[in-house]
Write a protein that holds these residues in place. Structure first.
Motif, short mmCIF file in Angstrom:
data_model
loop_
_atom_site.label_atom_id
_atom_site.label_comp_id
_atom_site.label_asym_id
_atom_site.label_seq_id
_atom_site.Cartn_x
_atom_site.Cartn_y
_atom_site.Cartn_z
N MET A 1 35.44 20.44 44.18
CA MET A 1 35.53 20.50 42.96
C MET A 1 36.58 21.55 42.52
O MET A 1 37.11 22.20 43.08
CB MET A 1 33.95 21.72 43.11
N LYS A 2 36.50 21.75 40.88
CA LYS A 2 37.41 22.34 40.39
C LYS A 2 37.36 23.60 39.15
O LYS A 2 35.71 22.70 38.43
CB LYS A 2 38.65 21.41 39.20
N THR A 3 37.54 24.70 39.10
CA THR A 3 36.84 25.69 37.71
C THR A 3 37.57 26.35 37.96
O THR A 3 39.01 26.22 38.21
CB THR A 3 35.78 26.06 38.70
N GLN A 4 37.95 26.79 36.42
CA GLN A 4 39.01 27.95 36.41
C GLN A 4 38.86 29.34 37.20
O GLN A 4 39.84 29.36 37.35
CB GLN A 4 38.82 28.25 35.20
N VAL A 5 37.84 29.80 37.10
CA VAL A 5 37.26 31.08 38.42
C VAL A 5 35.80 31.23 39.01
O VAL A 5 34.96 30.05 39.34
CB VAL A 5 36.31 32.08 37.31
N ALA A 6 36.35 30.75 40.69
CA ALA A 6 35.42 30.63 41.37
C ALA A 6 35.10 32.12 42.03
O ALA A 6 36.17 33.28 42.26
CB ALA A 6 36.42 29.79 42.65
N ILE A 7 33.80 32.99 41.95
CA ILE A 7 33.27 33.90 42.58
C ILE A 7 32.95 33.73 43.09
O ILE A 7 31.58 33.19 43.51
CB ILE A 7 32.26 34.29 41.62
N ILE A 8 32.92 34.96 44.51
CA ILE A 8 32.84 35.05 45.78
C ILE A 8 31.43 35.89 45.47
O ILE A 8 31.91 37.54 45.54
CB ILE A 8 33.19 35.41 46.69
N GLY A 9 30.29 35.35 46.41
CA GLY A 9 29.17 37.13 46.26
C GLY A 9 28.52 36.56 44.72
O GLY A 9 28.85 36.62 43.78
N SER A 10 26.64 36.31 44.90
CA SER A 10 25.82 36.63 43.64
C SER A 10 24.78 37.64 43.91
O SER A 10 23.78 37.54 42.91
CB SER A 10 24.88 35.76 44.21
N GLY A 11 25.90 38.68 44.01
CA GLY A 11 25.34 40.31 43.58
C GLY A 11 25.04 40.62 42.19
O GLY A 11 25.72 39.29 41.04
N PRO A 12 24.73 41.16 41.43
CA PRO A 12 25.09 42.20 39.87
C PRO A 12 26.75 41.77 39.56
O PRO A 12 26.38 41.15 38.45
CB PRO A 12 24.22 42.87 40.66
N ALA A 13 27.05 42.16 40.81
CA ALA A 13 28.35 41.75 39.97
C ALA A 13 28.93 40.63 39.64
O ALA A 13 29.83 40.35 38.67
CB ALA A 13 29.65 42.58 40.92
N GLY A 14 28.95 39.35 40.66
CA GLY A 14 29.28 37.87 40.35
C GLY A 14 28.15 37.53 39.51
O GLY A 14 28.85 36.42 38.41
N LEU A 15 27.10 38.35 39.25
CA LEU A 15 25.96 37.46 38.19
C LEU A 15 26.87 37.63 36.80
O LEU A 15 26.76 36.76 36.45
CB LEU A 15 24.77 37.78 38.18
N MET A 16 27.08 38.93 37.09
CA MET A 16 27.83 39.44 35.65
C MET A 16 28.42 38.67 35.15
O MET A 16 29.05 38.51 33.93
CB MET A 16 27.58 40.64 35.58
N LEU A 17 30.19 38.74 35.77
CA LEU A 17 31.01 38.10 35.87
C LEU A 17 31.05 37.04 35.11
O LEU A 17 31.53 36.47 34.57
CB LEU A 17 31.62 38.24 36.18
N GLY A 18 30.05 35.74 35.98
CA GLY A 18 29.62 34.77 35.98
C GLY A 18 29.27 34.28 34.82
O GLY A 18 29.39 33.58 33.97
N HIS A 19 28.35 34.93 33.90
CA HIS A 19 27.76 35.27 32.96
C HIS A 19 28.81 34.99 31.45
O HIS A 19 28.78 34.72 30.23
CB HIS A 19 26.27 36.30 33.01
N LEU A 20 29.28 36.19 31.51
CA LEU A 20 30.43 36.74 30.17
C LEU A 20 31.27 35.71 30.65
O LEU A 20 31.12 35.28 29.24
CB LEU A 20 30.89 37.78 30.91
N LEU A 21 32.06 34.47 31.74
CA LEU A 21 32.73 34.08 31.22
C LEU A 21 32.17 32.99 30.88
O LEU A 21 33.06 32.53 30.10
CB LEU A 21 33.46 33.86 32.76
N ARG A 22 30.91 32.25 31.37
CA ARG A 22 30.52 31.32 31.27
C ARG A 22 29.94 31.54 29.37
O ARG A 22 30.23 30.03 28.44
CB ARG A 22 29.29 30.87 31.69
#
Length: 389
Positions: A1-22
Motif C-alpha cells: 500500500m502507498k499513501t502520503q502520510v502513515a499515521i501510527i495510533g488511533s487515539g485522538p492525536a492520530g484520528l484528528m490528524l488523519g481527518h485534517l489531512l483527508r
C-alpha cells in the motif's frame, strides 16, 4: 500500500490528524495495534480546550459534543474547607468543554468512513523503516501476513509505549522525566456530580478531584500511594475518603453509587526532544506526558496535530517546507509551558511523602495568595484554558 502520510495510533492525536489531512485532500492511513472495541473502552480525561473543540468544529464532527458536552466557565481550588472559584470567563474570556475523551474518539472513528480515512485495526508487530530518508515505510502483521505501507511521512501518534519514539536512536534525542511518588485512584459512576464545576482539593490526607462526564455520570479521583492496589479500595472506603477530602459543602452533595470503572493511574511528567527525526514526526503521548492535574494531555495532542497538519498540508499543497522544519521547535515551546503548569499545579495540590511542615505552609501560602489575588487567578485561568497557539 502507498499513501502520503502513515499515521501510527488511533487515539485522538492520530484520528484528528488523519481527518485534517483527508479534509485537505491528502492521502492518509491510520495503523492501530488494538481492536476498535478496545480503543473505545479506554477511560480517559474529558476537559477540552478551545484548540481541541475548534478542530472538531473545523472537521464538522462537533454536533454531539455541543449537544451533550458541558461548557464550563470556571473551576475550583479547595483547601482548609475553603472553595476558591477561578472564573475563567471573567478573567480571560474563555471556557473549557467537559466531554469525555472516549466520546470524542468515538465521534472521530464514526466519521472516518465518510471522509475516506482508512483505519487498519489489529495491526501486530508494527515496525518503522527508513525514517531518515524520503520514502519511509511501516510494516505490520495482519491475518498472519506481513503488510507494508509506504509513505512520504510517518506520524507517530502511538503513545508512550508505541514503536515510533523507539525508532529514534538514543543518540538523536533526549528524554526528560519526573515520576511522582503517588497515583490517582479513579472511580466512574452513574451518579450526578456533587458540583456543577470541577473541584481540585488539597487535603492533609492527599489530593482529591471531583469531576464529571455528564449531568448523570461522575468521575472522582483521590491521591493514593503507588503501593496501593484497587482491591485495597472497596467502593465504600473510596467514597468515605473522597467525602473527607472534599470541602464540606461539596461532600454533602456527593451521591454514592457502584463503580462502572475503577483504576489507579501513576503520574509522570515526560518530554522527548526533538519531535521530528527525518521523515518521522511525533505527536501526543509519543512525545510527552503530563500529570492529569492540569487537564493538558489530550489538549497538547490537539495542539501538536494543529501544528503538524498545517505543516504537512503546506508541504504537499505548496511545496513549502518552512513549517515542517519548524514543527518540533514550535510544538515543544507549547509543550514545555504546559508541562510547567501541570507540574506546578501537581506540586501545589498534592501531599508528597517528603513534605516538611515548611513545605505545607508554603502550599497554604500559595493557595491563600491565589484566593486573594485577581492577578494570580488570571495566571491560573490563562494556563488552564490553554495558552495561545
Amino acid at each position: 500500500m502507498k499513501t502520503q502520510v502513515a499515521i501510527i495510533g488511533s487515539g485522538p492525536a492520530g484520528l484528528m490528524l488523519g481527518h485534517l489531512l483527508r479534509q485537505a485532500g491528502i492521502d492518509a492511513v491510520i495503523i492501530e495495534r488494538q481492536t476498535q472495541e478496545h480503543v473505545l473502552s479506554r477511560i480517559r480525561a474529558g476537559v477540552l480546550e478551545t484548540v481541541t473543540t475548534d478542530i472538531l468544529d473545523e472537521l464538522d464532527i462537533a454536533a454531539r459534543m455541543h449537544a451533550e458536552g458541558l461548557p464550563h466557565a470556571g473551576f475550583n481550588l479547595a483547601y482548609d474547607e475553603r472553595l476558591v472559584r477561578i472564573d475563567m470567563r471573567a478573567l480571560v474570556g474563555a471556557d473549557v468543554m467537559v466531554y469525555g475523551q472516549t466520546e470524542l474518539t468515538k465521534d472521530l472513528i464514526d466519521a472516518a468512513p465518510a471522509r475516506g480515512l482508512e483505519i487498519i485495526w489489529e495491526a501486530a508487530d508494527v515496525a518503522l523503516h527508513d525514517v531518515t530518508g524520503d520514502a519511509p515505510a511501516v510494516t505490520y502483521i495482519k491475518d498472519g501476513m506481513e503488510k507494508r505501507v509506504e509513505a512520504r511521512f510517518i506520524a507517530g501518534c502511538d503513545g508512550f509505549h508505541g514503536p515510533s519514539r523507539q525508532a529514534i536512536p538514543e543518540s538523536q534525542g533526549a528524554s526528560y522525566e519526573k515520576v511522582y511518588p503517588f497515583g490517582w485512584l479513579g472511580i466512574l459512576s452513574d451518579v450526578p456530580p456533587c458540583n456543577h464545576e470541577l473541584i481540585y482539593a488539597n487535603h492533609e490526607h492527599g489530593f482529591a478531584l471531583a469531576s464529571m462526564r455528564s449531568p448523570t455520570r461522575s468521575r472522582y479521583y483521590i491521591q493514593v500511594p503507588l503501593t496501593d492496589k484497587v482491591e485495597d479500595w472497596p467502593d465504600e472506603r473510596l467514597w468515605d475518603e473522597l467525602c473527607l477530602r472534599l470541602p464540606p459543602e461539596a461532600a454533602s452533595h456527593v451521591t454514592r453509587g457502584p463503580a462502572l470503572e475503577k483504576s489507579i493511574a501513576p503520574l509522570r511528567s515526560f518530554v522527548f526532544e526533538p519531535m521530528r527525526y527525518g521523515s518521522l514526526f511525533l505527536a501526543g503521548d509519543a512525545a510527552h506526558i503530563v500529570p492529569p492535574t492540569g487537564a493538558k494531555g489530550l489538549n497538547l495532542a490537539a495542539s501538536d496535530v494543529r501544528y503538524l497538519s498545517r505543516a504537512m498540508i503546506a508541504w504537499f499543497k505548496s511545496n513549502d517546507s518552512e513549517a515542517i522544519e519548524a514543527y518540533s521547535q514550535k510544538a515543544l515551546a507549547r509543550v514545555w509551558k504546559s508541562e510547567r503548569f501541570s507540574w506546578q499545579l501537581t506540586m501545589l495540590m498534592h501531599r508528597f511523602p517528603t513534605d516538611s511542615a515548611f513545605d505545607r505552609r508554603v502550599q497554604i501560602a500559595e493557595l491563600d495568595y491565589i484566593a486573594s489575588s485577581e492577578a494570580a487567578q488570571k495566571t491560573v485561568a490563562e494556563n488552564y484554558v490553554g495558552l495561545p497557539l
